[in-house]
Design an enzyme around this catalytic site. Structure first.
Site, short mmCIF file in Angstrom:
data_model
loop_
_atom_site.label_atom_id
_atom_site.label_comp_id
_atom_site.label_asym_id
_atom_site.label_seq_id
_atom_site.Cartn_x
_atom_site.Cartn_y
_atom_site.Cartn_z
N TYR A 52 0.83 -1.21 0.00
CA TYR A 52 0.00 0.00 0.00
C TYR A 52 0.86 1.26 0.00
O TYR A 52 1.84 1.37 0.74
CB TYR A 52 -0.92 0.04 1.23
N HIS A 82 -5.53 15.82 -4.83
CA HIS A 82 -5.83 16.08 -3.43
C HIS A 82 -5.74 17.56 -3.07
O HIS A 82 -6.17 17.96 -1.99
CB HIS A 82 -4.88 15.28 -2.53
N ASN A 194 0.70 12.66 3.88
CA ASN A 194 0.00 11.82 4.85
C ASN A 194 0.54 12.12 6.24
O ASN A 194 1.45 11.47 6.73
CB ASN A 194 0.19 10.35 4.50
N TYR A 277 -16.00 38.09 41.74
CA TYR A 277 -15.21 36.94 41.32
C TYR A 277 -14.20 37.28 40.21
O TYR A 277 -13.13 36.70 40.15
CB TYR A 277 -16.13 35.81 40.82
N ARG A 280 -11.39 38.65 42.32
CA ARG A 280 -10.93 37.79 43.40
C ARG A 280 -10.42 36.44 42.89
O ARG A 280 -9.53 35.83 43.49
CB ARG A 280 -12.06 37.57 44.40
N PHE A 326 -1.63 8.75 11.14
CA PHE A 326 -2.11 10.00 10.54
C PHE A 326 -3.37 10.54 11.22
O PHE A 326 -3.81 11.66 10.94
CB PHE A 326 -2.44 9.77 9.05
N GLU A 411 -12.53 5.15 5.25
CA GLU A 411 -12.03 6.04 6.30
C GLU A 411 -13.24 6.53 7.08
O GLU A 411 -13.79 7.61 6.85
CB GLU A 411 -11.22 7.17 5.66
#
Length: 495
Positions: A52, A82, A194, A277, A280, A326, A411
């Site tokens: 792969y 991409h 990646n 507050y 303080r 990844f 995915e």
């Protein structure tokens, strides 16, 4: 010179590279492992073993075998297909950090990439060549695929860059630099994209800005305490040691040191028994933000030095293993946490601003106006602060709780960490503007009380900020003052 080992990069190194123009180089100790992993890739291609990312398609196409003669074409196709991010471009500091972090991951020797490709990334870092990278489009798993593709395109002479203050085609910039485009070989396209470097780089910049702002917030809050004649007893060391949080105790100690010789702060019972507050509880609230920043820094440093691509070449090239480094979940959660913590730092500041401008809550001129009624003074500045902290409440909604499957459900769980990092950076910018408004109001209050009565430290900061924002003698366009002071607070030299 900063030498990249893939193991030792620190926040201080990033600051030197970004803001002191420190140069970067590959540590010679990494060269052998880089070559070994590259040799492993070349053997796989030559022997035509199916692995792969080397001679297969990607994502759902992982079962599609790519012929030996098409492996190089696969790399270009990967980058250009991409590179489909949208929206405004990342700021140059983020892009430079992205390149730095990607190179640091690659020198670890797990990625099978040639050393000359890593060196080209560092050439861009050292020569201030900034690829044009759109901010939107990453799911934060399978790596930051879209942004890192835009980051990598200029290496092969495609896409656009900023160089010498001008947006140019990458090819034009390479010609100006006397460089030829790189022709990527097997796995190198995947090795470049990646990873988690878009979210991590954005997170690093957000963290560095947040850390500086958290220190500035304590200084500004100290001036507010003087302007409102706050009770110093609430910062007594014994109170904070009794609870036990180191960050809370340290925050109280810094504020005590800033106000140690002030004649404007009071003691309990002198003018009132207790403060609200927002005065303080400064150490408790600010201290909790410091706890969060410590957690975030720890995760970012791990990720800055992590191997986050897939597959990884391990044991000197003997194994090529597909995994999921990844996946950006560790950084996604950290970024959401930081956005929440910084939003709270803005929330408490806005409440102090209200106490500075509301005549029902102080003994100062209404809205710090030089002519109440005729002139509005700081009235609408509080509106702006309120709008910013309200916006932060939407930005602080965790991005990491969402996941949308992609690549035909291959995915099927993603982190959305890059969205979280972008939101965290935006929250920090909003909070910085809130503190600019608090500083303007606090300066007016202390000027009214008498700057000669301020502590030495706070008076010094008052003088510095007065060079940026003058006293309010009449109504004016305060947007310019807010922007100028926010920009000054952001500058590294004021750290």
């Amino acid at each position: 010179m900063v030498y990249l080992t893939g193991k030792t990069l620190e926040m201080e190194d990033v600051k030197k590279i970004l803001w002191q123009s420190e140069q970067v180089a590959i540590d010679s100790a990494c060269i052998s492992s880089i070559h070994h992993s590259r040799s492993a890739v070349e053997e796989i291609v030559e022997e035509q073993r199916t692995v792969y990312g080397i001679n297969t398609g990607f994502g759902k196409f992982s079962d599609v075998r790519i012929e030996k003669e098409d492996v190089e074409e696969l790399q270009r196709n990967l980058l250009v297909s991409h590179a489909c991010g949208v929206g405004p471009l990342f700021e140059k500091d983020v892009t430079k950090t992205m390149m730095l972090l990607r190179a640091n991951a690659l020198v670890k020797g797990y990625s099978g990439i040639r050393i000359e490709v890593i060196q080209r990334l560092l050439d861009f870092v050292n020569m201030d060549v900034y690829p044009c990278v759109p901010q939107k489009g990453s799911l934060g798993a399978s790596g930051d695929l879209a942004p890192l593709s835009h980051l990598a395109l200029p290496l092969i002479g495609e896409g656009d860059v900023w160089y010498r203050g001008v947006k140019r085609s990458a090819l034009e910039a390479l010609q100006m630099l006397g460089m030829a485009p790189i022709r990527l070989q097997a796995k190198e396209g995947l090795a470049l994209i990646n990873g988690t470097q878009a979210m991590t780089a954005t997170g690093v910049i957000a963290y560095l800005e947040a850390e500086k702002l958290a220190y500035d917030a304590e200084k500004i809050a100290s001036i507010t305490l003087e302007g409102l004649e706050g009770i110093i007893d609430a910062f007594d060391e014994s109170i904070h040691r009794a609870r036990g949080y180191p960050e809370q105790t340290a925050c109280a100690a810094r504020i005590r040191s800033y106000l140690k010789d002030s004649r404007l702060v009071t003691t309990q019972g002198e003018k009132r028994v207790q403060d609200a507050y927002s005065l303080r509880c400064i150490p408790q609230v600010h201290g909790a933000t410091w706890q969060t920043l410590g957690y975030v820094k720890e995760k970012l440093i791990i990720e800055m030095n992590a191997a986050t691509d897939n597959p990884l070449i391990v044991e000197g090239g003997k194994k090529v293993i597909s995994g999921g480094n990844f996946h950006g979940q560790p950084i996604a959660l950290a970024m959401d946490f930081m956005a929440i913590a910084m939003a709270e730092l803005g929330n408490i500041s806005e409440r102090r601003i209200e106490r500075l401008v509301n005549p029902q809550l102080n003994t100062l001129p209404p809205f710090l106006s030089p002519a109440p009624g005729l002139q509005s003074g700081a009235m609408i500045m509080q509106y702006v602060a309120a709008a910013l902290v309200s916006e932060n409440k939407t930005l602080a909604h965790p991005a990491s709780v969402d996941s949308i499957p992609s690549s035909a459900n291959q995915e099927d769980h993603v982190s959305m960490g890059t969205i979280g990092a972008r939101h965290a950076l935006e929250v920090v910018a909003n909070v910085r503007h809130v503190y600019a408004i608090e500083a303007i109001c606090a300066m007016e209050a202390t000027s009214y009380r008498g700057t000669e009565n301020m502590a030495t430290a706070t008076c010094r900061w008052h003088v510095q900020m007065r060079k940026i924002v003058s006293t309010i003698t009449e109504d004016r366009m305060f947007a310019k003052d807010i922007e100028a002071l926010a920009a000054w607070l952001k500058e590294e030299k004021n750290a």
